[in-house]
Design an enzyme around this catalytic site. Structure first.
Site, PDB file in Angstrom:
ATOM      1  N   ASP A   1      -9.116   2.522  -3.257  1.00 45.99           N
ATOM      2  CA  ASP A   1     -10.118   2.520  -4.078  1.00 45.99           C
ATOM      3  C   ASP A   1     -10.870   3.774  -4.332  1.00 45.99           C
ATOM      4  OD1 ASP A   1      -9.708  -0.148  -4.255  1.00 45.99           O
ATOM      5  OD2 ASP A   1     -10.968  -0.696  -2.662  1.00 45.99           O
TER       6      ASP A   1
ATOM      7  N   GLU B   1      -4.261   0.051   0.103  1.00 48.74           N
ATOM      8  CA  GLU B   1      -5.596  -0.375   1.048  1.00 48.74           C
ATOM      9  C   GLU B   1      -5.612  -1.851   0.862  1.00 48.74           C
ATOM     10  OE1 GLU B   1      -8.926   1.395  -0.447  1.00 48.74           O
ATOM     11  OE2 GLU B   1     -10.277   0.033   0.358  1.00 48.74           O
TER      12      GLU B   1
END
Ligand code: 0RA
Length: 646
Positions: free
Chosen positions: A512, A434
């Site tokens: 995350d 990400e």
């Protein structure tokens, strides 16, 4: 049958039976698929299947499944009770034969409609062989009968232990810990999903599920009752709950064609995906087969005929394809086949030729009637088909672009990919990361020999809400196709994913450990589930698990993956420890990321698998469709992660 009946331990047949039972213990996977969580739950399904058969014969309407406190399972039904009388050929009680002879099943009961499943249908004797203890109790002929077994071996002849004015069978088994070495703990949700499915597939049968290991806020055992009055009609509504219906009715039929019981239910929604679910003898046939071909054939020919006659498609400049009729379609096909032939990689593809025309005819009749009686719905459907055909043309163009950009097609790898040097896909891993900044850290932290990094910018497209051509036009998604080296279309199936040139055997999603991260993880999983399911099924998709905390004292550093671990470490450091909460991968430096999340020696990867495609489908559409913010816990329940140290 009376209490004096002796078990003739030395007859040739009983020795053979024993050998059969021994074989189950020696090669359990041959009978129940595996000895992990799946196989463990399979034991329950096997016992419940027998009660369902009894219900299908019209002899039973209630089945109760209980997870006992010690993770043993009790299955109770109010059927006729397994016969306890002398089985002439075997010379012992029929109950003992059913419980100890492999493949005995209900074969001695010629009147009952008995079909055997694929992986199921191995018989309750298999469950007995794989249980350290099993007790069968039968209420029948005014008495309560009982027999117990250890690892499939009879402890005493069937005996009467009292009077009863009821009928029914109760089986309690304790899975053998020496066989199910990984775990013997039952998962409530897994059982609940299967019992719900069974209730829809067998309308009119009440299935109670009780978990005696847990109580609710009222102090009562966790429990649910599954019952469906209308069967597949209600199942469809349940599956499509979060989609917007195109027509208000569920189109459904139930009947027998060429001696094959066929049930079909379908509905159209305003979405773009096709959701077909098929069952044979209550078993989900993930790989489809002849019954599904029959459904498609019947649907296409009937709708085509209707559309041609209606003139609604007159101005369309290109051919309608079969796919166009199935955009926004959710359907369930359930057939009962006496001797099913299962094929395919996971043995969940029906092979019986005769089923195709049976289902096709059934669908044609059902749909022809429906369209005639509901012209407004018919018009809506044809309009939708027309739009689908137009969108398909756009998608074909976009897909061609994806194909042309494939590395093997000479288009080159995506610029954002940091590839690894090893050329053997078997050794190689692709990390989907990400954001560009975390991507940079991962690029520095990785072992470039076998780890490649593809950073994804922000939130990737929600494929659940996008039309196909938008998906293939999306940059991030195009990059994933190109980096992986996979193409769409195999010789057998024009829409299947071709994994022959897959460049990495592990594809690791690394996000995350916060709300945004879990949203992105879900978006990527949704894409894989809808567009690259074969990649998940091949066991190639993994989730990385970055730590949540860094606990520091002086030069001592330790990582924690949850609050309990954190507290333990803080305590072990005996005061003065500082805690850093990692909000994102970006807060770790390259070395930390390698140590905790990427280094095969220390990391934990969770492998994504699809335990129940029907349920996953519903969940993905719920999470990513028009409603509710995504919740990771839903996905966690349905895409089952195995902890593996890869
Ligand atoms: C064969 C014959 C009969 C009952 C059953 C099988 C039977 C098996 C199971 C397994 C779980 N529950 C069950 N209930 C019934 C009865 C034949 C008769 O009564 O004539």
């Amino acid at each position: 049958m009376s209490e004096e009946t002796k078990s003739p331990q030395y007859s040739a047949d009983s020795i053979q039976a024993l050998e059969g039972m021994e074989h189950v213990r020696m090669r359990p996977s041959m009978y129940i698929g595996d000895v992990g969580t799946r196989g463990l739950h399979h034991l329950v399904y096997e016992v419940v299947d027998n009660s369902i058969d009894e219900a299908m014969g019209g002899h039973c309407d209630t089945i109760s499944v209980t997870i006992n406190e010690d993770n043993s399972i009790t299955v109770q039904d109010n059927g006729r009770g397994i016969p306890v009388g002398l089985h002439k050929k075997e010379g012992v009680s029929a109950l003992e034969v059913v419980m100890t002879k492999i493949g005995a099943g209900g074969k001695f009961d010629k009147d009952s409609y008995k079909v055997s499943g694929g992986l199921h249908g191995v018989g309750v004797s298999c469950v007995n062989a794989l249980s350290e203890h099993l007790k069968a109790t039968v209420h029948r002929e005014g008495k309560v009968w009982e027999q117990e077994y250890e690892r499939g071996k009879t402890l005493y002849p069937v005996k009467s232990v009292g009077d009863s004015d009821k009928n029914g069978t109760i089986v309690t088994f304790h899975p053998d810990k020496t066989i199910f070495t990984q775990t013997t703990e039952y998962n409530y949700d897994t059982l609940a999903n299967r019992m719900r499915e069974l209730a829809y597939l067998n309308k009119g049968v009440t299935i109670n599920l009780t978990d005696k290991r847990n109580t609710d806020d009222k102090g009562e055992f966790v429990s649910e009752t599954f019952y469906s009055e209308e069967g597949l009609k209600e199942f469809i509504k349940f599956l499509d709950e979060t989609r917007v219906p195109l027509i208000q009715n569920v189109i459904a039929m139930e009947g027998e064609k060429n001696g094959i019981p066929v049930e079909v239910a379908m509905i159209y929604n305003t979405g773009f995906s096709e959701n077909l679910h098929s069952y044979v003898n209550n078993i989900n046939t993930h790989e489809g087969g002849t019954h599904l071909s029959g459904f498609r054939r019947g649907l296409t020919s009937t709708l085509k005929k209707y559309a041609d006659n209606s003139g609604l498609l007159d101005k369309l400049k290109f051919e309608i394809s079969g796919d166009d009729f199935r955009e926004g379609l959710t359907a369930i096909v359930s057939v009962k086949v006496a001797e099913p032939q299962f094929e395919g990689q996971t043995k969940t593809k029906l092979g019986n030729r005769e089923v195709t025309s049976a289902v096709s005819q059934a669908v044609s009749e059902m749909l022809t009637d429906y369209l005639e009686e509901h012209p407004d719905d018919a018009k809506q459907i044809v309009e939708k088909v027309k739009l689908a055909a137009q969108a398909r043309h756009a998608a074909a163009k976009a897909r061609e672009m994806v194909q042309r950009k494939n590395p093997m097609g000479g288009g080159g790898l995506p610029g954002k990919l940091s590839d690894c040097s090893d050329q053997d896909p078997e050794n190689c891993e692709l990390f989907l990361v990400e954001g560009d900044s975390a991507g940079g850290t991962a690029k520095m932290g990785r072992d470039r020999n076998f780890q490649a990094i593809l950073p994804l910018r922000g939130k990737i497209l929600n494929v659940e809400k996008a039309m196909q051509h938008k998906v293939f036009e999306n940059e991030e998604i195009k990059n994933i196709y190109t980096a992986l080296g996979v193409t769409i279309g195999t010789e057998e199936d024009s829409k299947a994913l071709n994994l022959e040139k897959l460049r990495y055997h592990k594809v690791v999603i690394m996000c995350d450990a916060d709300v945004d991260g879990s949203h992105i993880e879900t978006l990527i999983l949704t894409f894989f589930f809808r567009y690259m399911r074969e990649l998940i099924e091949g066991g190639h998709v993994y989730i990385a698990t970055p730590p949540l905390y860094l606990v520091k004292k002086g030069s001592k550093k330790r990582y924690a993956w949850n609050d309990a671990e954190r507290d333990e470490i803080v305590e072990s450091m005996k005061g003065g420890a500082g805690i850093q909460r990692y909000k994102g991968l970006g807060e770790m430096n390259a070395e930390q990321l390698w140590d905790t999340t990427m280094n095969p020696e220390f990391r934990t990867l969770r492998q994504v698998s699809i335990e129940n495609a029907t349920e996953s489908d519903r969940i993905f559409s719920m999470l990513m469709g028009d409603e509710v913010p995504p919740r990771r816990e839903f996905i966690e329940k349905n895409a089952v992660y195995a902890n593996i140290d890869a």
